[in-house]
Scaffold this motif. Structure first.
Motif, PDB file in Angstrom:
ATOM      1  N   HIS B 131       0.824  -1.220   0.000  1.00 55.57           N
ATOM      2  CA  HIS B 131       0.000   0.000   0.000  1.00 55.57           C
ATOM      3  C   HIS B 131       0.853   1.262   0.000  1.00 55.57           C
ATOM      4  N   GLU B 132       2.150   1.121   0.232  1.00 56.12           N
ATOM      5  CA  GLU B 132       3.011   2.291   0.193  1.00 56.12           C
ATOM      6  C   GLU B 132       3.570   2.546  -1.207  1.00 56.12           C
ATOM      7  N   LEU B 133       3.152   1.728  -2.150  1.00 56.62           N
ATOM      8  CA  LEU B 133       3.682   1.874  -3.504  1.00 56.62           C
ATOM      9  C   LEU B 133       2.672   2.556  -4.419  1.00 56.62           C
ATOM     10  N   SER B 134       3.175   3.150  -5.473  1.00 52.00           N
ATOM     11  CA  SER B 134       2.283   3.693  -6.498  1.00 52.00           C
ATOM     12  C   SER B 134       1.759   2.545  -7.347  1.00 52.00           C
ATOM     13  N   GLY B 135       0.726   2.837  -8.146  1.00 49.78           N
ATOM     14  CA  GLY B 135       0.116   1.801  -8.968  1.00 49.78           C
ATOM     15  C   GLY B 135       1.127   1.091  -9.858  1.00 49.78           C
ATOM     16  N   GLY B 136       1.967   1.867 -10.518  1.00 52.48           N
ATOM     17  CA  GLY B 136       2.953   1.279 -11.407  1.00 52.48           C
ATOM     18  C   GLY B 136       3.979   0.444 -10.665  1.00 52.48           C
ATOM     19  N   MET B 137       4.304   0.887  -9.460  1.00 50.04           N
ATOM     20  CA  MET B 137       5.273   0.123  -8.679  1.00 50.04           C
ATOM     21  C   MET B 137       4.689  -1.226  -8.274  1.00 50.04           C
TER      22      MET B 137
ATOM     23  N   ARG E  39       7.679   9.518 -14.710  1.00 50.19           N
ATOM     24  CA  ARG E  39       7.937   8.098 -14.552  1.00 50.19           C
ATOM     25  C   ARG E  39       7.080   7.507 -13.453  1.00 50.19           C
ATOM     26  N   SER E  40       6.894   6.213 -13.530  1.00 53.69           N
ATOM     27  CA  SER E  40       6.064   5.544 -12.532  1.00 53.69           C
ATOM     28  C   SER E  40       6.657   5.787 -11.139  1.00 53.69           C
ATOM     29  N   GLY E  41       5.805   6.188 -10.229  1.00 55.47           N
ATOM     30  CA  GLY E  41       6.258   6.424  -8.861  1.00 55.47           C
ATOM     31  C   GLY E  41       6.823   7.806  -8.623  1.00 55.47           C
ATOM     32  N   CYS E  42       6.650   8.708  -9.601  1.00 59.04           N
ATOM     33  CA  CYS E  42       7.259  10.020  -9.435  1.00 59.04           C
ATOM     34  C   CYS E  42       6.359  10.984  -8.678  1.00 59.04           C
ATOM     35  N   GLY E  43       5.130  10.579  -8.374  1.00 56.67           N
ATOM     36  CA  GLY E  43       4.292  11.434  -7.545  1.00 56.67           C
ATOM     37  C   GLY E  43       3.117  12.050  -8.273  1.00 56.67           C
ATOM     38  N   LYS E  44       2.748  11.515  -9.414  1.00 56.19           N
ATOM     39  CA  LYS E  44       1.627  12.080 -10.169  1.00 56.19           C
ATOM     40  C   LYS E  44       0.309  11.909  -9.405  1.00 56.19           C
ATOM     41  N   SER E  45       0.071  10.687  -8.957  1.00 56.40           N
ATOM     42  CA  SER E  45      -1.173  10.453  -8.214  1.00 56.40           C
ATOM     43  C   SER E  45      -1.185  11.280  -6.946  1.00 56.40           C
ATOM     44  N   THR E  46      -0.032  11.372  -6.308  1.00 52.37           N
ATOM     45  CA  THR E  46       0.053  12.155  -5.087  1.00 52.37           C
ATOM     46  C   THR E  46      -0.318  13.604  -5.347  1.00 52.37           C
ATOM     47  N   LEU E  47       0.198  14.132  -6.433  1.00 52.58           N
ATOM     48  CA  LEU E  47      -0.122  15.514  -6.792  1.00 52.58           C
ATOM     49  C   LEU E  47      -1.625  15.686  -7.005  1.00 52.58           C
ATOM     50  N   PHE E  80      -9.999   7.958 -10.206  1.00 51.52           N
ATOM     51  CA  PHE E  80      -8.852   7.343  -9.523  1.00 51.52           C
ATOM     52  C   PHE E  80      -8.114   6.388 -10.441  1.00 51.52           C
ATOM     53  N   GLN E  81      -6.862   6.163 -10.065  1.00 55.14           N
ATOM     54  CA  GLN E  81      -6.049   5.223 -10.841  1.00 55.14           C
ATOM     55  C   GLN E  81      -6.657   3.815 -10.780  1.00 55.14           C
ATOM     56  N   LYS E  82      -7.131   3.447  -9.561  1.00 50.29           N
ATOM     57  CA  LYS E  82      -7.876   2.194  -9.455  1.00 50.29           C
ATOM     58  C   LYS E  82      -9.345   2.532  -9.575  1.00 50.29           C
ATOM     59  N   THR E 190      -1.162  10.663 -17.586  1.00 50.96           N
ATOM     60  CA  THR E 190      -1.122   9.554 -18.537  1.00 50.96           C
ATOM     61  C   THR E 190       0.308   9.063 -18.686  1.00 50.96           C
ATOM     62  N   HIS E 191       0.442   7.840 -19.175  1.00 51.55           N
ATOM     63  CA  HIS E 191       1.762   7.311 -19.480  1.00 51.55           C
ATOM     64  C   HIS E 191       2.011   7.321 -20.973  1.00 51.55           C
ATOM     65  N   SER E 192       0.976   7.664 -21.716  1.00 46.00           N
ATOM     66  CA  SER E 192       1.140   7.680 -23.166  1.00 46.00           C
ATOM     67  C   SER E 192       1.510   9.084 -23.598  1.00 46.00           C
ATOM     68  N   SER E 208      11.639  12.362 -11.931  1.00 47.49           N
ATOM     69  CA  SER E 208      11.379  11.209 -11.068  1.00 47.49           C
ATOM     70  C   SER E 208      11.639  11.589  -9.612  1.00 47.49           C
ATOM     71  N   ARG E 209      11.204  10.706  -8.757  1.00 51.67           N
ATOM     72  CA  ARG E 209      11.100  10.960  -7.326  1.00 51.67           C
ATOM     73  C   ARG E 209      12.297  11.690  -6.745  1.00 51.67           C
ATOM     74  N   PRO E 210      12.148  12.746  -5.974  1.00 48.12           N
ATOM     75  CA  PRO E 210      10.896  13.442  -5.700  1.00 48.12           C
ATOM     76  C   PRO E 210      10.419  14.223  -6.911  1.00 48.12           C
TER      77      PRO E 210
HETATM   78  N1  LIG Z   1       0.296   5.987   1.223  1.00 48.55           N
HETATM   79  C1  LIG Z   1       1.592   6.038   0.934  1.00 48.55           C
HETATM   80  N2  LIG Z   1       2.496   5.738   1.892  1.00 48.55           N
HETATM   81  C2  LIG Z   1       3.797   5.786   1.635  1.00 48.55           C
HETATM   82  N3  LIG Z   1       4.322   6.110   0.457  1.00 48.55           N
HETATM   83  C3  LIG Z   1       3.476   6.428  -0.540  1.00 48.55           C
HETATM   84  C4  LIG Z   1       2.068   6.409  -0.349  1.00 48.55           C
HETATM   85  N4  LIG Z   1       1.498   6.767  -1.519  1.00 48.55           N
HETATM   86  C5  LIG Z   1       2.498   6.984  -2.403  1.00 48.55           C
HETATM   87  N5  LIG Z   1       3.693   6.780  -1.819  1.00 48.55           N
HETATM   88  C6  LIG Z   1       4.996   6.943  -2.452  1.00 48.55           C
HETATM   89  O1  LIG Z   1       5.003   8.159  -3.106  1.00 48.55           O
HETATM   90  C7  LIG Z   1       5.631   8.037  -4.351  1.00 48.55           C
HETATM   91  C8  LIG Z   1       4.748   8.584  -5.428  1.00 48.55           C
HETATM   92  O2  LIG Z   1       3.594   7.796  -5.520  1.00 48.55           O
HETATM   93  P1  LIG Z   1       2.458   8.094  -6.576  1.00 48.55           P
HETATM   94  O3  LIG Z   1       1.388   7.096  -6.379  1.00 48.55           O
HETATM   95  O4  LIG Z   1       2.096   9.520  -6.491  1.00 48.55           O
HETATM   96  O5  LIG Z   1       3.222   7.825  -7.927  1.00 48.55           O
HETATM   97  P2  LIG Z   1       2.695   7.950  -9.405  1.00 48.55           P
HETATM   98  O6  LIG Z   1       3.472   9.003 -10.057  1.00 48.55           O
HETATM   99  O7  LIG Z   1       1.230   8.058  -9.410  1.00 48.55           O
HETATM  100  O8  LIG Z   1       3.145   6.558  -9.969  1.00 48.55           O
HETATM  101  P3  LIG Z   1       2.401   5.580 -10.988  1.00 48.55           P
HETATM  102  O9  LIG Z   1       2.616   6.132 -12.325  1.00 48.55           O
HETATM  103  O10 LIG Z   1       3.125   4.297 -10.793  1.00 48.55           O
HETATM  104  O11 LIG Z   1       0.972   5.525 -10.581  1.00 48.55           O
HETATM  105  C9  LIG Z   1       5.970   6.581  -4.543  1.00 48.55           C
HETATM  106  O12 LIG Z   1       7.331   6.405  -4.340  1.00 48.55           O
HETATM  107  C10 LIG Z   1       5.220   5.874  -3.468  1.00 48.55           C
HETATM  108  O13 LIG Z   1       6.020   4.844  -2.937  1.00 48.55           O
END
Ligand SMILES: Nc1ncnc2c1ncn2[C@@H]1O[C@H](COP(=O)(O)OP(=O)(O)OP(=O)(O)O)[C@@H](O)[C@H]1O
Ligand SMILES: Nc1ncnc2c1ncn2[C@@H]1O[C@H](COP(=O)(O)OP(=O)(O)OP(=O)(O)O)[C@@H](O)[C@H]1O
Ligand SMILES: [Mg+2]
Ligand SMILES: [Mg+2]
Lengths: 262, 261, 322, 262, 261
Positions: B131-137, E39-47, E80-82, E190-192, E208-210
């Motif tokens: 749950h600490e990972l992003s979808g792609g991860m 890139r995957s995991g770079c924080g897009k969903s977080t943003l 949402f992504q999911k 998007t990834h495309s 990529s992260r951060p």
């Molecule tokens: N609830 C959480 N707890 C801890 N770390 C988190 C949490 N949500 C996201 N992260 C971390 O924050 C970083 C960014 O996550 P995020 O989901 O924003 O990536 P993303 O850009 O949407 O990636 P993807 O393209 O794979 O969906 C990732 O390294 C992830 O491990």
């Protein structure tokens, strides 16, 4: 509803230490007030002070009797849990067995166990055995029901994963289904703990030799309500301690459950 | 390696039944890389689940290595469309799950897990929970979990869908390397026509629901193939256009499920 | 529970006075058994109605609950074990009641055993195990009884148990004897299929009473006449019941189908000798001297502190002079 | 472990009708055999035939008493469930309240309710009230614990969905959290049902006016073990019926739960 | 419309903390279509979650329509992504969930739901439960659920990732139409790269992260844009290549999470 977890040390002490204590203190205060304000006859409800005084009259004895009850509870509880898990697993594994056994279990569970006391006494005599049997009889059902619910709630994708790896039944069970079921099993355990205590007391009331149940019997013989309340309070304390012990074990075993839900 | 013989699948539900796959026959050679494309809901995942032995075809049979598939096989690994990670296991433990289940020695496979983590850019997340990972991860973890099995057959259901273009390309390269090194037979579902073309020996185009094999397209580009701006750009563009129009010539988005009885 | 039957009989025989019937609640000593059947008899035979009372009979569950019901003003009258009630009053636990009539002139507590144990007299119990209802009067009284019977109470192991388990324990010889009410003799015979030997406590503790009817003190002070009438009607019922055990048992069975007729008849027959007061006094008589002596015994055996006087447990104004 | 649901009509009758009956029949057969083979004295354990005979002596009366008990169980159960849900929701809504109240609830629950019977009698007297109160006291806890567990297990994505729609607390609760919790709430209900029955019996034993509890008191007063067994069997039947009633309601309300798990 | 001002986000976990977003500032105009790649995991969903008010930034502020975002807003819809569908609700009821929650009249919105279902090719699945749908179908349901809200701002987290190329294109066209008709402000992850270019007024490339804003690329192609073989092919290809190399010039896949304290 906030996203920021209350994670600081101070707030942990607050939520896990101060608040519960506060709740207990408030309860005692209300109890005390009630006895004072409504002039409740101490024969029915003694004041907390009376109860404490009574306890201090024979602390050693009462602690010892409590300990005896606790031992019976623990032994019975462990047996009940182990047995229930085995039964639940069997029932969850075979729909046929489940359909056949469940009504019988539900029936057995609905029978007031006190009514079986004569049988228990005649067959098992006095001593620890009938009390432990009572504990088991009273506390097995919640664990079975909750474990079965947990075991049958594995999400389809995790079950498919296990199947795709051709995991054996046992592997699937241990590594996926049981793990997934743990939070729900703990619901059963939390419900069963107080029942186990009540079971032990019933056993001790039925054949009073030792333990808090026999203290209650003794107190009623001598119309000593205060002593009965001391026993009840001790049982309540045991109940709380065991409940939080179970909750503690849960925290240790399923820390992830909190994380994936809110 | 894989023989799909007249396979059909109809799901029965409360509100009528859905014919997902109708009479699909396919022969996938040993070491072949087959990609499957088709419109969303056309039965790609269903087909993969039948090959994996997770779902019994309502008609027809699937054989892997000459044996009729009735249950899953350990030499066939599946990458699910959803990551399906165990939420209580760390990333590393999720990857080592097949190792544990196959009764292999964890310690022996830990370096390999480490390597896979590095390859997928997850090294620092070894000890994290899903749950600490992003979808792609999460998707990459699930990919590693399949790769660690070094299976004879790998069934991959949109394994790169949540990955960015670059990661996708990097992993596609890795996947080709593995495919060539180990001779793994791969069935790879994707929505990216470009990916389908660049990875595959053959592309199977499924028609929309009920899924049938509409066309099998050979991709005779020599391996290893690189992504982006490579030598066979024209060839790729041509096949891509063909596939695109193949999909397009299908009806508009399929509207309603086939209600049989 | 019995108020439906009550309405029926009211309208049948004495419709004119039905409006003046005073509603009261009476609690039996324990459930619906032979020793309590007289209440239903008094009701069925119209004795209560003749006394101007509409009595609701509730089944009791022993001394403590019954005293609780009296204390909580849930009932006006109750039957209970007088000795136990004395002890509770002596301890200051329940004090808002007075006995108004005795049901059993002597305590029914006895040692019971089966013939095969070879126990025929109290001293045979030495070294044996005696089962008793945990926390019951019989448990409390045992040391006093043993001492008077020349038996060292310390040589007897008292095994407490749930009351419902006692007969089974005896029948299975898990214990060598029981200390219980003699009225369960028949049940023990049934359970053990053996001859039962009874050693009544009253042989040595002749001043203790058995069951008695009590009334709430505020009821007594507010309506003395009604209480008197109730006591009289109840005693009439008691007399009728011991004189016609079968009929009494049938009457009770009709009201309470779980009450087995043969068992009730057996109880009524067994308790008959205990009902009539000595020296030809009227039924229900409570002798002030005996009450005083019973208190002395209980105090002397440390079962309660000193200070209780007979007038605190009995209202002698209701006791018919002998 | 098969993918194909056993959905045909015949097999449904088999699993839901024939198998449970078979289980019950086997149990009765074992009971009968035991009494015959081991020559168990009917004073301890009467044979099924004796029990049936006894029942047929006064079927009307026994059915009527059963019905009284059932009514008390149902009323008490409904009150307990309603109250528990409210409490559970409150506890699940506020961590502070939860931390304060939970130990008190655990304590109250660990106290043997029989010990409180005299109090109940004094305060509530005869009639239905004390029995219903007993039912409530005995059966509230499982529902609270399981409901809380259910309410706090909402998956993060569904919670976020509700938040992103700015759903009110109540909407989130009704449309998401409660719905999600239902399968777990039903675990609590299934555990609470037999407890409710036992609660009613305890109440009826303490102040026996009507109901199967008072039948048990009456039978023990006249040492009529067979009658006691009739009452126990009737209680068991009630237990099974209520259990499957709850299970039936569960099927109606949460058909989806089975579908998303295996 | 949306002002992101010096926003950072650091997740604290058991095994150290992860800095997901660092000091991102962005100004998104009213009615703008911004796509976000990275890139995957770079924080897009977080943003996106921070813009939606679902997650409080550890530093900085987000404002929507001039108001600082502290909680979610009803005029902002999130895909949402999911898929995040309620498993007990039929497809239609899932789509009507926002309608119910906003206290609108279901009957009024049912035709619109019907229309959305048709648009996404789900008509026949109106009464089905989510578990009976394929992954891509679930994603489409979740898309419909956002569209029915007719929000001012739409935050879309890889809404087409599980869809085939054709469905993707069809829906992209629809989305543009909605965007233009209603003037919806859209932030679209998007990834495309192709999708990013073809949909956006501007493309934000996250490092990529951060995650930081690495570059903001304007796409000055006139709307409506068509997919596939359109007039501005060269322009699109050029920008795509630029974006590709931007992503590429980033480090290799980021290996370990930044461990602050
Ligand atoms: N609830 C959480 N707890 C801890 N770390 C988190 C949490 N949500 C996201 N992260 C971390 O924050 C970083 C960014 O996550 P995020 O989901 O924003 O990536 P993303 O850009 O949407 O990636 P993807 O393209 O794979 O969906 C990732 O390294 C992830 O491990
Ligand atoms: N468990 C199920 N019950 C009922 N219908 C199902 C089930 N699984 C799949 N279906 C139906 O079968 C059809 C094909 O589904 P499948 O998941 O194979 O599609 P897909 O090609 O993988 O689509 P996507 O690209 O969206 O993942 C769909 O119409 C779906 O509704
Ligand atoms: Mg799929
Ligand atoms: Mg994301």
């Amino acid at each position: 509803m906030t996203d920021i977890e209350a994670g600081s040390r101070g707030s942990r002490v607050w939520t896990n230490g101060v608040l519960p204590t506060l709740g207990v203190v408030i309860t005692i205060a209300v109890w005390w007030l009630a006895t004072e304000v409504f002039h409740i006859d101490p024969f029915y409800v003694p004041s907390p002070a009376d109860v404490v005084d009574k306890f201090l009259e024979m602390p050693g004895f009462l602690v010892q009797e409590s300990w005896i009850t606790v031992q019976r509870v623990l032994i019975g509880f462990v047996i009940a849990v182990a047995g229930s898990l085995i039964i639940a697993v069997t029932l969850a594994a075979s729909r046929t067995v489940e359909r056949m056994a469940m009504p019988v279990l539900a029936a057995v569970n609905a029978i007031p166990k006190v009514a079986l006391a004569p049988l228990l006494l005649v067959w098992l005599g006095f001593g620890n055995t009938p009390k432990i049997v009572m504990v088991v009889l009273v506390s097995f059902f919640p664990v079975i029901v909750s474990t079965m619910a947990g075991l049958t709630s594995t999400p389809t994708d995790l079950r498919e994963l296990a199947r795709s790896l051709k995991a054996s039944w046992w592997q699937t069970f241990v590594k996926v289904r049981l793990k997934w079921a743990l939070p729900q099993i703990f619901v059963g355990l939390k419900v069963a703990t107080p029942l186990a205590i009540i079971g032990a007391v019933i056993g001790e009331v039925v054949s009073p030799d030792h333990g808090l149940g026999s203290v209650i019997v003794g107190s009623s013989a001598s119309s000593d309500t205060t002593l009965a309340f001391v026993a009840l309070v001790l049982l309540a304390v045991i109940g709380v301690v065991l409940f939080y012990l179970v909750a503690g074990v849960e925290r240790l075993l399923v820390p992830w459950a909190k994380a994936i839900s809110s | 390696m894989i023989t799909i013989d007249g396979v059909s699948q109809t799901f029965k539900g409360r509100s009528g039944s859905v014919e997902a796959i109708r009479d699909v026959s396919l022969e996938i050679g040993d070491g072949e890389f087959l990609t499957v494309i088709g419109r969303s809901g056309c039965g790609k995942s269903t087909l993969l689940r039948m090959i994996a032995g997770l779902l019994k075809p309502t008609a027809g049979t699937v054989s892997v290595a000459g044996e009729v598939v009735r249950t899953p096989r350990r030499d066939v690994a599946m990458v699910f469309q959803k990551a399906a990670l165990l939420p209580w296991r760390s990333v590393e433990d999720n990857i080592l799950l097949p190792v544990e289940i196959f009764g292999w020695r964890r310690s022996e496979y830990r370096p390999r897990a480490e390597h896979l983590l590095e390859m997928t850019g997850l090294t620092g997340f070894r000890k994290r929970l899903p749950h600490e990972l992003s979808g792609g991860m999460q998707q990459r973890v699930s990919l590693c979990r399949a790769l660690i099995q070094s299976p004879k057959v790998m069934l991959m259901d949109e394994p790169f869908s949540a990955l960015d273009a670059l990661t996708r390309e990097e992993l596609a390269v890795e996947l080709q390397r593995i495919h060539m090194e180990l001779g793994t037979t791969i069935v790879f579902v994707t929505h990216s026509i470009q990916e389908a073309v660049l990875l595959a020996d053959r592309v199977a185009v499924l028609s929309s629901r009920p899924g049938r094999v509409r066309r099998l397209v050979e991709i005779p580009i020599p391996r290893p193939r690189t992504f982006g701006h490579n030598a066979h750009l024209d060839q790729v563009a041509g096949v891509s256009a063909e596939l695109h129009s193949l999909l397009l010539s299908d009806d508009h988005l399929p509207a309603s499920p086939q209600k049989s009885h | 529970s019995s108020s439906d039957d009550d309405k029926g009989s009211t309208s049948n025989s004495n419709a004119g006075s039905s409006g003046e019937l005073k509603k009261v609640t009476y609690v039996t000593a324990f459930g619906a058994v032979g020793r309590d059947s007289f209440a239903w008899v008094a009701k069925e035979k119209g004795f209560f109605k003749d006394a101007g009372l509409d009595v609701t009979i509730q089944k009791g569950a022993g001394n403590a609950p019954n005293l609780g019901l009296i204390k909580g003003k849930q009932a006006e009258f109750a039957a209970l074990d007088f000795t136990g009630a004395e002890i509770q009053a002596g301890k200051g636990a329940f004090t808002n009641w007075r006995a108004i009539a005795a049901i059993h002139q002597q305590t029914l507590v006895s040692i019971m055993t089966t013939a095969d144990t070879g126990i025929t007299k109290p001293t045979d119990l030495s070294g044996k195990t005696v089962g008793t209802a945990a926390g019951s009067v019989s448990e409390l009284l045992f040391p006093a009884y043993a001492k008077l019977a020349g038996l060292d109470p310390k040589t007897v192991k008292i095994q407490g148990a749930q009351p419902t388990a006692l007969n089974a324990l005896m029948a299975q010889r898990k214990v060598d004897g029981l200390s219980t009410f003699l009225l369960s003799k028949k049940a023990l015979e049934t359970a053990s299929k053996k001859q039962v030997v009874v050693l009544p406590y009253s042989q040595y503790l002749s001043d203790l009473f058995g069951n008695a009817i009590i009334a709430r003190d505020d009821v007594i002070s507010s309506d003395k006449e009604m209480v008197r009438k109730f006591a009289e009607a109840a005693m009439k019922g008691l007399q009728y019941a011991v004189d016609h055990p079968e009929e009494a048992a049938e009457i009770m069975h009709k009201a309470e189908p779980t009450a087995a007729v043969p068992a009730a008849v057996g109880e009524l027959n067994a308790m008959k000798p205990y009902v009539s007061p000595p020296n030809g006094a009227t039924l229900g008589h409570l002798d002030q001297e005996r009450v005083a002596r019973s208190i002395a015994i209980l105090q002397g055996n440390g079962l309660m502190p000193a200070g209780l006087t007979p007038d605190k447990v009995v209202d002698f104004s209701f006791i018919p002079a002998s």
